[in-house]
Write an enzyme that holds these catalytic residues in place. Structure first.
Site, PDB file in Angstrom:
ATOM      1  N   SER A 136       3.338  -5.733  -3.013  1.00 16.24           N
ATOM      2  CA  SER A 136       4.004  -4.441  -2.879  1.00 16.24           C
ATOM      3  C   SER A 136       4.628  -4.047  -4.222  1.00 16.24           C
ATOM      4  O   SER A 136       3.911  -3.882  -5.201  1.00 16.24           O
ATOM      5  CB  SER A 136       5.034  -4.496  -1.747  1.00 16.24           C
ATOM      6  OG  SER A 136       5.103  -3.258  -1.072  1.00 16.24           O
ATOM      7  N   LYS A 147       1.242  -1.935   6.895  1.00 13.45           N
ATOM      8  CA  LYS A 147       2.595  -2.008   6.341  1.00 13.45           C
ATOM      9  C   LYS A 147       3.572  -2.300   7.473  1.00 13.45           C
ATOM     10  O   LYS A 147       4.207  -1.406   8.043  1.00 13.45           O
ATOM     11  CB  LYS A 147       2.950  -0.685   5.638  1.00 13.45           C
ATOM     12  CG  LYS A 147       4.089  -0.861   4.631  1.00 13.45           C
ATOM     13  CD  LYS A 147       3.665  -1.799   3.513  1.00 13.45           C
ATOM     14  CE  LYS A 147       4.790  -2.077   2.546  1.00 13.45           C
ATOM     15  NZ  LYS A 147       4.425  -3.098   1.552  1.00 13.45           N
TER      16      LYS A 147
END
Length: 631
Positions: free
Chosen positions: A394, A193
């Site tokens: 996401s 991430k």
């Protein structure tokens, strides 16, 4: 007395003249408005002319009329990919259309799936034995791919082709924040991430670089495969791998080098290109040199209306960054999109729902609102099918989890299953400018998060715990949707981005296909026979004001990428870097909540453009008038 009567008659005459002038202006304005509206009656025998002077997007940004008054910046002219595909595909079987003509000299860019969809529509026209002519000054990756699908690709004598492949720089701010003594507290879950790395690193982590190489490498291979399939005799290896030698062999003439490699077919300026089109489509009588008979996109779409027969299948579009509130179109406002779905659910007139996603994600709360509304539709017993466009990562993947079937393209970017949050505090920065904070609290969480006094260890641990809880929920949603365990999902999650081909192998998507395939599957799942259904795009009803604003601004703004050489390209990229800097720092200070957002995905394709040039936002006509009155 005679003088008084003369004065009175003069005043009456002036009054009558002003009234007549106002009436003339009113009717002239009314005529202008009516003639600006798209009309099927304006479709002509000739060419379908598409000057794409802006970016190709999944959903066009709504023009704010107030921005036109308060800003002197140009309004971005956007083109919905599905509008271009529908128009070009219809031209293949329309006897009135002799050729499809695409001008890319002010092209604003597009992501890869959109390019492939438009290219496939161009192939349909060529298969119908109709020419597709494309013109550009400097072909770059996006326009070059469209040019590959043309039967005649023209390049300006002053231009050429530049195929660069994926690349560019991401900005990192750790040293800057250290110098400013701004404490950027980063909370995240996911090894990959990397959306928050710019705030605590000066370069990409090894994991982020691994991910970039894999993702961009897959997209670059897809680009080359598409190009070679469309133009098999072209040599793209030499200009890509040995550009200097390639140019030198043509005496430094980039246009001749492009023709020699088969990347384009002919060299000519805009007038010569227009004369060639006129040979096919007919010359426009009484017009200038190089003009030809043509029909515009808006007029052609007004003639080729969407079908309305049969049962309705709802299509909701989640495009752009997912944000809280009613934002959009062009941004995916969670409240707005959830409201559209719930209204369709309550309406009861729809046989199925197709969710079209083209988003890098964003707000977790907004993503959850959209997901919950989609789940309510499915819980009612209606088929729910997902169609991924360029991006569904996401938060963009979060909203897909209620779908019973997920379609994607090999060039789709998806995954990025991870969560993060950033909280800046200024306890060390404020004393540098003479401001001092004196925190007061009776409990460890009193006054937290305290942006001026800093975060307590307990507050930091609490926020990190919430981020981890959200990540666990994300894993659970994906696990139920993909029939896996949370542990299995965690192995392919961790914020990792995947191309569509790899995502299918991993079980994150079900099938390859576009929006048309998703609609056909939804109809089949609803038990509807072929030809007995039609799509209804929620929230995209005809808006006369928006249509007029688009035609008014697009007719004069010319706001796409200006035609130019490599020097002009460098200047444009410089402006893009400045915009990126502003966006990154604005995000840091915006106070957004937990984010399921994909930085790598947002960086693919053209940089997002505001509806009005931000540099001129405070220099609008009303602001200028106020300044003048104050002097």
């Amino acid at each position: 007395m005679k003088f008084a009567r003369f004065v009175w008659k003069t005043l009456v005459a002036i009054k009558d003249g002003l009234v007549l002038l106002l009436l003339l202006l009113f009717f002239w304005g009314l005529y202008a408005v009516l003639t600006m509206r798209p009309s099927a009656a304006d479709v002509r025998n000739g060419a379908l002319y598409l000057p794409i002077d802006g970016p190709i997007v999944e959903e066009k940004t709504q023009i704010d009329p107030w921005s036109l008054l308060t800003s002197r910046g140009d309004v971005s002219h956007e083109f919905a990919a599905r509008d271009l595909v529908r128009a070009i595909s219809a031209a293949a079987s329309d006897d009135r259309i002799k050729a499809v003509v695409i001008d890319l000299s002010e092209f604003g860019g597009a992501r890869q799936v959109s390019l492939e969809e438009v290219g496939a529509a161009m192939d349909k026209v060529r298969a119908a034995k109709k020419p597709v002519l494309v013109y550009d000054v400097l072909y770059q990756d996006g326009s070059a791919l469209l040019g590959a699908h043309a039967s005649e690709a023209w390049v300006d004598p002053m231009g050429g082709v530049e195929i660069a492949g994926p690349g560019g720089s991401q900005l990192y701010y750790k040293d800057l924040l250290d110098k400013l003594k701004v404490n950027a507290h980063v909370f995240r879950v996911g090894t990959y991430k990397s959306a928050v790395e710019p705030y605590f690193r000066n370069d990409a982590s090894p994991a982020a670089k691994e991910e970039l190489n894999a993702t961009y490498g897959a997209l670059w291979q897809d680009w080359q495969d598409d190009y070679r399939k469309a133009r098999p005799r072209a040599d793209i290896d030499t200009p890509v791998k040995h550009p200097l030698e390639w140019l030198a062999a043509a005496g430094g003439n980039a246009a001749k080098a492009a023709v020699g490699s088969g990347l384009v077919d002919r060299i000519g300026d805009r007038v010569a290109f227009g004369q060639r089109v006129a040979q096919i489509a007919g010359k426009d009588s009484g017009s200038g040199l190089g003009d030809f008979r043509a029909t515009s996109l808006d007029d052609y779409l007004a003639d080729k209306t969407l079908p309305t027969a049969g049962k309705a299948i709802a299509v909701v579009t989640v495009a752009g960054e997912i944000v809280d509130g009613e934002a959009g179109p062009g941004k995916a406002g969670g409240d707005r999109i959830a409201g559209l779905i719930d209204d369709a659910n309550a309406n009861g007139d729809y046989a199925a729902l197709v969710v079209r996603v083209d988003s890098p994600g964003g707000s977790v709360m907004a993503s959850e609102k959209i997901r919950a509304a989609i789940a309510r539709m499915r819980n009612k017993g209606l088929p729910v099918v997902v169609s991924m466009g360029n991006l569904a990562a996401s938060g963009g993947y979060w909203v897909t989890t209620p779908g019973q079937m997920v379609f994607a393209e090999p060039s789709t970017i998806t995954g990025s299953i991870g969560v993060f949050g950033v909280v800046p505090t200024f306890e060390h920065a404020l004393p540098q400018v003479g401001i001092h904070a004196d925190p007061f609290r009776l409990t460890p969480l009193g006054g937290q998060p305290d942006l001026f006094g800093g975060l307590t260890p307990q507050a930091s641990a609490l926020i990190q715990g919430q981020i981890e809880q959200i990540y666990a929920r994300f894993l659970g949603l994906v696990a139920r949707a993909r029939h896996k365990s949370p542990a299995e999902v965690d192995k392919i999650a961790q914020g990792r981005v995947w191309d569509g081909g790899t995502a299918r192998q991993l079980g994150l998507v079900d099938r390859f296909g576009g929006l048309g395939d998703a609609l056909a599957y939804a109809a089949q799942a609803a038990g509807i026979k072929d030809g007995k259904w039609h799509p209804v795009y929620l929230g995209s009803g005809e808006d006369t004001v928006q249509s007029l604003l688009e035609r008014m601004t697009s007719s004069s703004s010319g706001d796409g990428q200006p035609a130019g050489d490599m020097v002009a390209l460098a200047a444009q990229r410089q402006a893009g870097i400045a915009a990126q800097l502003g966006r990154d720092l604005s995000f840091l200070l915006s106070g957004t909540g937990a984010q399921a957002y994909c930085l790598e995905c947002a960086g693919i394709g053209p940089a997002p453009r505001a509806s009005v040039d931000a540099a001129n936002r405070d220099k609008g006509w009303l602001a200028l008038l106020a300044t003048k009155l104050a002097l």
